[in-house]
Scaffold this motif. Sequence first.
Motif, PDB file in Angstrom:
ATOM      1  N   TRP A 160      18.530  25.710  43.862  1.00  0.00           N
ATOM      2  CA  TRP A 160      17.277  26.422  44.119  1.00  0.00           C
ATOM      3  C   TRP A 160      16.364  25.552  44.980  1.00  0.00           C
ATOM      4  O   TRP A 160      15.413  24.950  44.489  1.00  0.00           O
ATOM      5  N   PRO A 161      16.626  25.435  46.276  1.00  0.00           N
ATOM      6  CA  PRO A 161      15.799  24.577  47.127  1.00  0.00           C
ATOM      7  C   PRO A 161      14.405  25.158  47.315  1.00  0.00           C
ATOM      8  O   PRO A 161      14.241  26.363  47.495  1.00  0.00           O
ATOM      9  N   THR A 162      13.405  24.295  47.268  1.00  0.00           N
ATOM     10  CA  THR A 162      12.022  24.692  47.535  1.00  0.00           C
ATOM     11  C   THR A 162      11.409  23.670  48.480  1.00  0.00           C
ATOM     12  O   THR A 162      11.927  22.560  48.639  1.00  0.00           O
ATOM     13  N   LEU A 163      10.300  24.035  49.075  1.00  0.00           N
ATOM     14  CA  LEU A 163       9.629  23.103  49.976  1.00  0.00           C
ATOM     15  C   LEU A 163       9.190  21.839  49.244  1.00  0.00           C
ATOM     16  O   LEU A 163       9.309  20.731  49.760  1.00  0.00           O
ATOM     17  N   LEU A 164       8.670  22.003  48.021  1.00  0.00           N
ATOM     18  CA  LEU A 164       8.203  20.854  47.264  1.00  0.00           C
ATOM     19  C   LEU A 164       9.352  19.928  46.868  1.00  0.00           C
ATOM     20  O   LEU A 164       9.246  18.705  46.987  1.00  0.00           O
ATOM     21  N   THR A 165      10.451  20.513  46.396  1.00  0.00           N
ATOM     22  CA  THR A 165      11.563  19.663  45.969  1.00  0.00           C
ATOM     23  C   THR A 165      12.285  19.048  47.172  1.00  0.00           C
ATOM     24  O   THR A 165      12.766  17.920  47.096  1.00  0.00           O
ATOM     25  N   LEU A 166      12.345  19.790  48.284  1.00  0.00           N
ATOM     26  CA  LEU A 166      12.935  19.208  49.494  1.00  0.00           C
ATOM     27  C   LEU A 166      12.113  18.031  49.999  1.00  0.00           C
ATOM     28  O   LEU A 166      12.662  17.022  50.450  1.00  0.00           O
ATOM     29  N   ALA A 167      10.794  18.145  49.918  1.00  0.00           N
ATOM     30  CA  ALA A 167       9.931  17.058  50.374  1.00  0.00           C
ATOM     31  C   ALA A 167       9.993  15.862  49.425  1.00  0.00           C
ATOM     32  O   ALA A 167       9.941  14.707  49.858  1.00  0.00           O
ATOM     33  N   SER A 168      10.092  16.138  48.124  1.00  0.00           N
ATOM     34  CA  SER A 168      10.063  15.040  47.153  1.00  0.00           C
ATOM     35  C   SER A 168      11.415  14.373  46.965  1.00  0.00           C
ATOM     36  O   SER A 168      11.474  13.208  46.548  1.00  0.00           O
ATOM     37  N   TYR A 169      12.500  15.065  47.299  1.00  0.00           N
ATOM     38  CA  TYR A 169      13.836  14.518  47.041  1.00  0.00           C
ATOM     39  C   TYR A 169      14.066  13.161  47.721  1.00  0.00           C
ATOM     40  O   TYR A 169      14.438  12.184  47.049  1.00  0.00           O
ATOM     41  N   PRO A 170      13.868  13.031  49.050  1.00  0.00           N
ATOM     42  CA  PRO A 170      14.092  11.713  49.663  1.00  0.00           C
ATOM     43  C   PRO A 170      13.139  10.653  49.141  1.00  0.00           C
ATOM     44  O   PRO A 170      13.489   9.469  49.047  1.00  0.00           O
TER      45      PRO A 170
END
Length: 221
Positions: A160-170
């Motif tokens: 379930w990709p989201t903008l917030l999780t994509l930004a926080s992942y790296p």
Amino acid sequence: MHAPDSGYGLWLLAAINAAFFIFFAWSFYKPLTRWDWRGFGMFSAFVLALFAEMYGFPLTLYVLGGWLSANYPQVNWLSHDAGHLLEMWFGWRANPHFGPFHLASFILIGGGFWLLSAAWPVLYRAQREGRLAREGAYARMRHPQYVAFVLVLTGFLLQWPTLLTLASYPVLVWAYARLARREERDCLSRFGEDYVSYMQEVPAFIPRRRRGPVRSAGEVR
């Protein structure tokens, strides 16, 4: 875009799911040191952000709604299933819960929790005995707990990709690597040559085939 279905606005369900996964991780990990708590806290924040979008408010779908609708007009982007963005983008039109990215996410999440559950007892015994944890998962990598968290986070990101999780992942991956280095400095100051030899024999994150038995010594990570 079409009207949203009833799959959102379920804040109680979002809270229950987030609490379940956070407690599940805690039951395996049981943070003790300040480094443990920092790593666990970052994991918990990621999970909260994920389930807030999965069942609460689909922020990513609203922000990207115009572009998604223009490029994929056949998809109801405000339906709950549309949150499985990778399945939608790559044309999976059956139930997204059986899509390739969703199934891969189960493997990564399950593997991450398994690694946490396998590593924790070894680490706990070593901490109680004041020695290095060099058996089990710690015989193959120096920081299995952080590898486990990254596996789980990667699984959630695929599911379930989201903008917030994509930004926080790296940022989280970088932070876990930084925490690992800080822990290693503590271990070097405490165990000296024992930890130096451990670092030479065992990789930090990616296990390799061992050429011989790992010598035993004493402590954590």
